[in-house]
Design a protein around this motif. Structure first.
Motif, short mmCIF file in Angstrom:
data_model
loop_
_atom_site.label_atom_id
_atom_site.label_comp_id
_atom_site.label_asym_id
_atom_site.label_seq_id
_atom_site.Cartn_x
_atom_site.Cartn_y
_atom_site.Cartn_z
N HIS A 214 0.95 -1.18 0.09
CA HIS A 214 0.19 0.13 -0.08
C HIS A 214 0.86 1.27 0.06
N GLY A 215 0.34 2.45 0.01
CA GLY A 215 0.84 3.47 0.22
C GLY A 215 1.45 4.31 -1.10
N ASN A 216 2.55 4.98 -0.92
CA ASN A 216 3.29 5.55 -1.97
C ASN A 216 4.79 4.83 -2.20
N GLY A 217 5.09 4.91 -3.60
CA GLY A 217 6.58 4.72 -3.82
C GLY A 217 7.29 5.84 -4.38
N MET A 218 8.59 5.91 -4.31
CA MET A 218 9.29 7.28 -4.70
C MET A 218 10.63 7.07 -5.28
N LEU A 219 11.03 7.80 -6.01
CA LEU A 219 12.47 7.85 -6.68
C LEU A 219 13.15 9.04 -6.75
N VAL A 220 14.01 9.29 -6.44
CA VAL A 220 14.83 10.75 -6.26
C VAL A 220 15.98 10.56 -7.35
N THR A 221 16.17 11.82 -8.14
CA THR A 221 17.14 11.93 -9.01
C THR A 221 17.87 13.35 -8.97
N GLU A 222 19.06 13.36 -9.48
CA GLU A 222 19.70 14.88 -9.39
C GLU A 222 19.91 15.21 -10.94
N LEU A 223 19.52 16.47 -11.44
CA LEU A 223 19.74 16.75 -12.74
C LEU A 223 20.35 18.27 -12.75
N GLY A 224 20.70 18.53 -13.80
CA GLY A 224 21.31 20.04 -14.15
C GLY A 224 20.12 20.77 -13.92
N VAL A 225 20.31 22.22 -13.55
CA VAL A 225 19.10 23.01 -13.41
C VAL A 225 19.11 23.69 -15.04
N GLY A 402 23.53 24.62 -7.14
CA GLY A 402 23.69 24.74 -8.47
C GLY A 402 23.12 23.26 -9.26
N ARG A 403 22.37 22.33 -8.38
CA ARG A 403 21.67 21.27 -9.01
C ARG A 403 20.15 21.11 -8.76
N LEU A 404 19.62 20.61 -9.70
CA LEU A 404 18.03 20.26 -9.58
C LEU A 404 17.88 18.92 -8.93
N HIS A 405 17.13 18.75 -7.92
CA HIS A 405 16.69 17.67 -7.11
C HIS A 405 15.32 17.38 -7.34
N VAL A 406 14.90 16.28 -7.98
CA VAL A 406 13.71 15.98 -8.63
C VAL A 406 13.28 14.44 -7.87
N ALA A 407 11.93 14.64 -7.18
CA ALA A 407 11.37 13.55 -6.53
C ALA A 407 10.06 13.10 -7.25
N LEU A 408 10.05 11.86 -7.75
CA LEU A 408 8.90 11.62 -8.44
C LEU A 408 8.17 10.44 -7.34
N ARG A 409 6.91 10.77 -6.74
CA ARG A 409 6.34 9.98 -5.87
C ARG A 409 4.76 9.67 -6.45
N TRP A 410 4.55 8.20 -6.37
CA TRP A 410 3.36 7.54 -7.01
C TRP A 410 2.55 6.84 -5.97
N SER A 411 1.45 6.58 -6.27
CA SER A 411 0.68 5.59 -5.51
C SER A 411 0.81 4.11 -5.95
#
Length: 457
Positions: A214-225, A402-411
């Motif tokens: 149940h609940g959420n899953g998540m993935l974090v990644t670092e990209l350039g701005v 100077g870096r973009l930190h992105v989190a995708l979170r999903w059900s």
């Protein structure tokens, strides 16, 4: 400091009477009505430091930060069944030790992320947050995991508290940096906005995880701005918005979903980031619409201009946090338990009109988050917002060092971890495409005339 900021005290630093109470604001009440154990409404903040922290010193600094921002010391007050309001009770001190030090573990970061999505701090004890201090097994550093019960507080407010803790711990200035200078026009043009009468697209189902998850899953990644030409009429936020819309449109095409308009929820936060920042849920939500035919990656310049017009106009419009209808739902004209049942039913009925997804762009993290010589200064900060169904997917971004930190979170009822990786790749591809508007303008015009289309990784 007013009575609403903190309970009254006597001369011995003890409470002179019962703790002060304040009614739940509209955002808090709607969230409290719709709590679900299967998908807790948590906000996760993950801060990476290059060095180590002393346990006792951190506990003292965090306790001092709570005292400096006493509005964070709230717990849900008891009420009779016929009570017409939820109320926050402002506690004189923390009820629990909110700073925890989990045992070292080879998969410590993964386990801490799982707990941040799965285990919401209770509303019955102040403060409704939890700070876990995890040693990074891959580096000689420390990762702070701040888990927030979103019914009471939001990410920017708690980051303000953590910046105060960093200042008390390290003795270094953690005042917010000046906001970036905008090159766009101050007065937005009237945007050409598609109709919002039709139900918006849903994120197509991927490969949901087994029912036991149940609940959420998540993935974090670092990209350039993402880069943009100087003087561009659009901002990095507009590039992120366009990339999110194109990512979902591409995903839905791959999964055979019929083209439908997209509506992307965008939080807008007008609060100061200084020490007097109001603590609580302080953002207002607006919806950025896109017609299916507008999501054409081969004409990125037009998409970015259109997105910029809409986001500027929405930010400039005064609007209650959840719209005017939410104020009617929370009017204390009947017992709160009755309103809760009605609100939950209305939310289920309105499910088809729920926006497609949420993009929460924190922007450049305004604080140094400098914990002194030994622990150092934050070099990565991730946020993630709840992703409960029927929305089922959120994108949260922040920029640090100077870096973009992105989190995708999903059900997990909607997507699997493999689906998250594919969505991450699509997002990165389309975000990169927003950087090359001027370089490919002529080429894109030729492609449109010859009937070719682009935008596929």
């Amino acid at each position: 400091m007013t009575a609403l900021d903190h309970p009254a005290r006597d001369g011995t630093d003890g409470p002179a009477g019962p703790p002060a109470r304040i009614p739940f604001p509209v955002v808090d009440e709607v969230a409290r009505h719709c709590l679900q154990e299967e998908e807790p409404e948590t906000v996760h903040i993950e801060i990476h430091l290059p060095g180590r922290l002393d346990r006792d010193r951190l506990r003292r600094a965090f306790a001092g930060a709570l005292r400096r921002h006493p509005r964070i010391l709230v717990r849900e007050a008891p009420r009779p069944w016929y009570g017409r309001r939820y109320e926050w009770e402002l506690a004189p001190d923390a009820d629990v030790d909110a700073v925890l030090f989990p045992a070292p573990d080879r998969d410590a970061l993964k386990h801490a992320r799982d707990r941040a999505l799965r285990d919401a701090p209770p509303l019955s004890a102040a403060p409704p947050i939890r700070l876990e201090v995890v040693q990074d097994p891959a580096a000689d550093g420390t990762v702070l995991f701040l888990t927030i019960n979103h019914t009471a507080l939001d990410g920017p407010a708690c980051l303000r508290v953590l910046a105060t803790a960093a200042e008390l711990y390290g003795g270094r200035d953690n005042s917010p940096a000046a906001p970036p200078t905008r090159t766009t026009a101050e007065v937005p043009r009237a945007p050409d906005t598609p109709s919002t009468w039709a139900p918006p697209a849903r994120v197509a189902h991927g490969t949901p995880e087994p029912r036991r998850h149940h609940g959420n899953g998540m993935l974090v990644t670092e990209l350039g701005v993402p880069r943009r030409p100087k003087g561009s009429p659009y901002t990095v936020n507009d590039q992120l918005m366009a990339a999110t819309a194109l990512m979902i449109a591409h995903w839905n095409r791959e999964h055979g979903a019929r083209p439908r308009p997209l509506r992307i929820t965008m939080p807008v936060d007008d609060r100061s980031r200084a020490a007097d920042m109001p603590i609580g849920n302080g953002t207002r939500l607006v919806e950025v619409p896109f017609a299916p035919e507008e999501l054409d990656a081969s004409d990125m310049a037009a998409l970015l201009r259109r997105t910029a017009d809409r986001t500027r106009a929405l930010k400039a419009q005064p609007r209650p946090q959840l719209g005017r209808g939410a104020s009617l739902l929370t009017a204390p004209v009947m017992p709160v338990a009755w309103r809760a049942a009605f609100t939950r039913g209305l939310r289920r009925a309105a499910g088809p009109w729920t926006p497609t997804t949420l993009l929460s762009n924190i922007g450049r993290v305004p604080y140094a988050l400098d914990f002194g010589e030994e622990a150092g200064r934050a070099h990565a900060v991730w946020f993630s917002a709840p992703a409960r169904m029927p929305r089922g997917l959120t994108v949260t971004t922040a920029a640090t060092a100077g870096r973009l930190h992105v989190a995708l979170r999903w059900s997990r009822a909607l997507l699997s971890h493999g689906d998250g990786h594919h969505l991450r790749d699509l997002f990165e591809h389309y975000l990169h495409a927003t950087e090359h508007v001027t370089e490919h303008t002529t080429e894109n015009a030729t492609e449109r005339r010859t009937g070719r289309t682009g935008g596929t990784p």
